[in-house]
Design a protein around this motif. Structure first.
Motif, mmCIF file in Angstrom:
data_model
loop_
_atom_site.group_PDB
_atom_site.id
_atom_site.type_symbol
_atom_site.label_atom_id
_atom_site.label_comp_id
_atom_site.label_asym_id
_atom_site.label_seq_id
_atom_site.Cartn_x
_atom_site.Cartn_y
_atom_site.Cartn_z
ATOM 1 N N ASN A 145 -12.108 17.671 -28.973
ATOM 2 C CA ASN A 145 -11.499 17.975 -30.271
ATOM 3 C C ASN A 145 -12.441 18.747 -31.200
ATOM 4 O OD1 ASN A 145 -8.703 16.778 -30.500
ATOM 5 N ND2 ASN A 145 -9.826 15.091 -29.565
ATOM 6 N N SER A 175 2.365 13.485 -27.372
ATOM 7 C CA SER A 175 1.562 13.485 -26.148
ATOM 8 C C SER A 175 2.212 12.593 -25.100
ATOM 9 C CB SER A 175 0.121 13.058 -26.418
ATOM 10 O OG SER A 175 0.079 11.748 -26.895
ATOM 11 N N GLN A 181 -5.580 5.548 -24.582
ATOM 12 C CA GLN A 181 -4.650 6.490 -25.222
ATOM 13 C C GLN A 181 -4.616 6.273 -26.734
ATOM 14 O OE1 GLN A 181 -0.532 5.908 -25.484
ATOM 15 N NE2 GLN A 181 -0.629 7.657 -26.869
ATOM 16 N N THR A 234 -7.890 12.437 -31.859
ATOM 17 C CA THR A 234 -7.219 13.738 -31.927
ATOM 18 C C THR A 234 -6.587 13.959 -33.298
ATOM 19 O OG1 THR A 234 -6.762 13.566 -29.579
ATOM 20 C CG2 THR A 234 -5.507 15.212 -30.770
ATOM 21 N N ALA A 235 -6.058 12.881 -33.866
ATOM 22 C CA ALA A 235 -5.386 13.024 -35.163
ATOM 23 C C ALA A 235 -6.366 13.275 -36.302
ATOM 24 C CB ALA A 235 -4.547 11.778 -35.450
ATOM 25 N N GLU A 273 -0.233 9.509 -39.141
ATOM 26 C CA GLU A 273 -0.872 10.670 -38.492
ATOM 27 C C GLU A 273 -1.065 10.409 -37.004
ATOM 28 O OE1 GLU A 273 -1.596 13.713 -39.807
ATOM 29 O OE2 GLU A 273 -0.534 12.958 -41.553
ATOM 30 N N LEU A 274 -1.491 9.189 -36.670
ATOM 31 C CA LEU A 274 -1.697 8.847 -35.258
ATOM 32 C C LEU A 274 -0.390 9.019 -34.473
ATOM 33 C CD1 LEU A 274 -3.747 5.968 -33.753
ATOM 34 C CD2 LEU A 274 -1.403 6.272 -33.010
ATOM 35 N N ARG A 275 0.719 8.583 -35.071
ATOM 36 C CA ARG A 275 2.008 8.665 -34.369
ATOM 37 C C ARG A 275 2.457 10.110 -34.166
ATOM 38 N NH1 ARG A 275 5.437 3.631 -37.042
ATOM 39 N NH2 ARG A 275 4.191 1.975 -36.069
ATOM 40 N N LYS A 276 2.040 11.022 -35.038
ATOM 41 C CA LYS A 276 2.375 12.434 -34.812
ATOM 42 C C LYS A 276 1.810 12.858 -33.464
ATOM 43 C CE LYS A 276 2.240 13.871 -39.646
ATOM 44 N NZ LYS A 276 1.527 14.706 -40.636
ATOM 45 N N ASN A 277 0.609 12.374 -33.185
ATOM 46 C CA ASN A 277 -0.020 12.712 -31.920
ATOM 47 C C ASN A 277 0.617 11.943 -30.764
ATOM 48 O OD1 ASN A 277 -2.216 11.972 -29.792
ATOM 49 N ND2 ASN A 277 -2.728 13.969 -30.676
ATOM 50 N N HIS A 278 0.812 10.647 -30.978
ATOM 51 C CA HIS A 278 1.384 9.775 -29.940
ATOM 52 C C HIS A 278 2.751 10.298 -29.488
ATOM 53 C CE1 HIS A 278 2.449 5.991 -27.922
ATOM 54 N NE2 HIS A 278 3.590 6.026 -28.584
ATOM 55 N N ALA A 285 -5.496 9.160 -29.326
ATOM 56 C CA ALA A 285 -4.574 9.571 -30.399
ATOM 57 C C ALA A 285 -5.273 9.528 -31.759
ATOM 58 C CB ALA A 285 -3.341 8.670 -30.397
#
Ligand code: GLN
Length: 391
Positions: A134, A264, A101, A108-109, A256-261, A105
């Motif tokens: 992606n 999701s 995951q 995807t980010a 940026e990664l956390r925006k996805n995390h 992330a």
């Protein structure tokens, strides 16, 4: 309107993973399962007790989005102790549902349509579909048997203005190869003055053999500012089914990664995070892990000497490649299926770790290699031994 025939798959070439396929076949044919990489023994009992304790204590609702702070602090301390890394637990560590995951992330980010991502083949099977779903393009660098080393001059030729990301993995699944300090230094020269990001998949960090030290990317500050470094509690604590891992990255990337995390999955298992945080206070557990797995590697190596398989040296991970060309001319997929059905030992064919480009794949179909997982109890390895000797 027939919906079933009127949609376009985003991943037309993807089927069920080889790990699911082979584990299922092992069960069906009552074979010893040395295919999918997971231990057939439990996590340390103290860790299981702590998980139960924190569940009983009421840590049963959402954890903080990025993870329990105490756990992130422990991980920052661990990585400073092991690799000399200075990581801010508040902004630079996120606890994830396993390493996969975290990788999803990060990809995807950052991967946009048309971006190129270099992966090193044979490659663990999650990278390619994640990049492709992606809209990214996989650019494979192919390591060759039996040494599975990266020739950095050749690697550099793959870099173009479209290269967005490089995915590396050490200790390497499926080959057991490892990156040394000079590999990171060579990479560092190559990516200097580019915008290329790096994912370093280090889930087998504690499974290192013959006194070798894991060379984490975290030891190389010159690479850290462009990198995601990914780890797995499943591998370290023998609990792959808990699906727990984490990622470290500098703040601007982590944001940026956390925006996805957060959108999701939001967060991962709360009581297990509390349990791992407490368990990690004692370093002795992970300090003895290399020895714990060395015993298994040595036993399995010994077992293979009494068979017609030719082992390929492994330096880390709980995987052992072996060449079966003394035994059969079959493709590795046919051979792995026959081993499971007739000889009752399930293994993974190595050609599946090469990307879906059919021409390239065909070249590697001639590679007569299979992967064993030796992260198993001595009893199971001994039972496998009896069967492997007869092949
Ligand atoms: N990482 C493990 C392996 O390589 C299992 C992965 C999985 O089952 N998805 O066997």
């Amino acid at each position: 309107m027939n919906i079933a025939s009127n949609f376009t798959s985003k991943l037309p070439d993807v089927g069920t993973t080889i790990f699911t396929t082979m584990s299922k076949m092992a069960q069906e044919y009552n074979a010893i399962n040395l295919s999918q990489g997971f231990p057939d023994f439990n996590p340390p009992s103290l860790l299981m007790e702590l998980a139960a304790k924190y569940m009983q204590k009421g840590h049963n609702q959402y954890a903080p989005m990025a993870g329990v702070m105490k756990l992130r602090e422990r991980l920052a301390e661990k990585n400073e102790f092991l690799y000399g890394a200075k990581i801010n637990p508040e902004t630079e560590i996120t606890i994830t549902a396993g390493a996969s995951q975290a990788i999803a992330a990060a990809v995807t980010a950052f991967v946009h349509i048309g971006d190129e991502v270099i992966i090193v083949e044979p490659a663990f099977d999650v990278y390619q579909p994640l990049i492709e779903v992606n809209g990214g393009k996989v650019v494979p660098y192919r390591m060759e048997a039996p040494h599975f080393k990266i020739d950095w001059q050749a690697f550099e030729q793959l870099i173009t203005p479209k290269t967005r990301m490089i995915v590396l993995n050490t200790p390497h699944n499926p080959t057991g190869a490892i990156l040394e300090a000079q590999d990171w230094q060579a990479l560092s020269k190559i990516v200097n003055n580019t915008n290329i990001l790096i994912i370093s998949d280090e889930v087998y960090e504690h499974i290192m053999f013959d006194g070798k030290e894991h060379q984490s990317l975290l030891r190389f500050p010159e690479l850290w500012h462009r990198s995601f470094v990914v780890f797995s509690f499943g591998k370290t604590f023998h609990c792959t089914g808990w699906k727990m891992g984490y990622v470290a990255a500098p703040e601007y990337l982590m944001k940026e990664l956390r925006k996805n995390h957060q959108f999701s999955i939001f967060c991962v298992n709360h009581f297990i995070q509390e349990a791992i945080a407490e368990f990690l206070a004692d370093r002795s557990y992970y300090e003895q892990l290399p020895h714990f797995f060395q015993v298994k590697k040595d036993l399995f190596g010994q077992i293979l000497t009494n068979t017609r398989f030719t082992p390929i040296p492994t330096y880390g991970s709980y995987f052992q490649l072996a060449d079966y060309s003394n035994i059969s001319d079959e493709s590795d997929i046919d051979f792995a299926i026959r081993m499971t059905k007739e000889h009752k030992v399930a293994v993974i064919p190595v050609s599946v770790f090469y990307s879906n480009d059919e021409n390239e794949k065909r070249n590697h179909m001639n590679t007569k290699l299979i992967r064993f997982c030796f992260g198993k109890t001595e009893q199971i390895l001994q039972q496998a031994s009896e069967k492997l000797c007869k092949i």
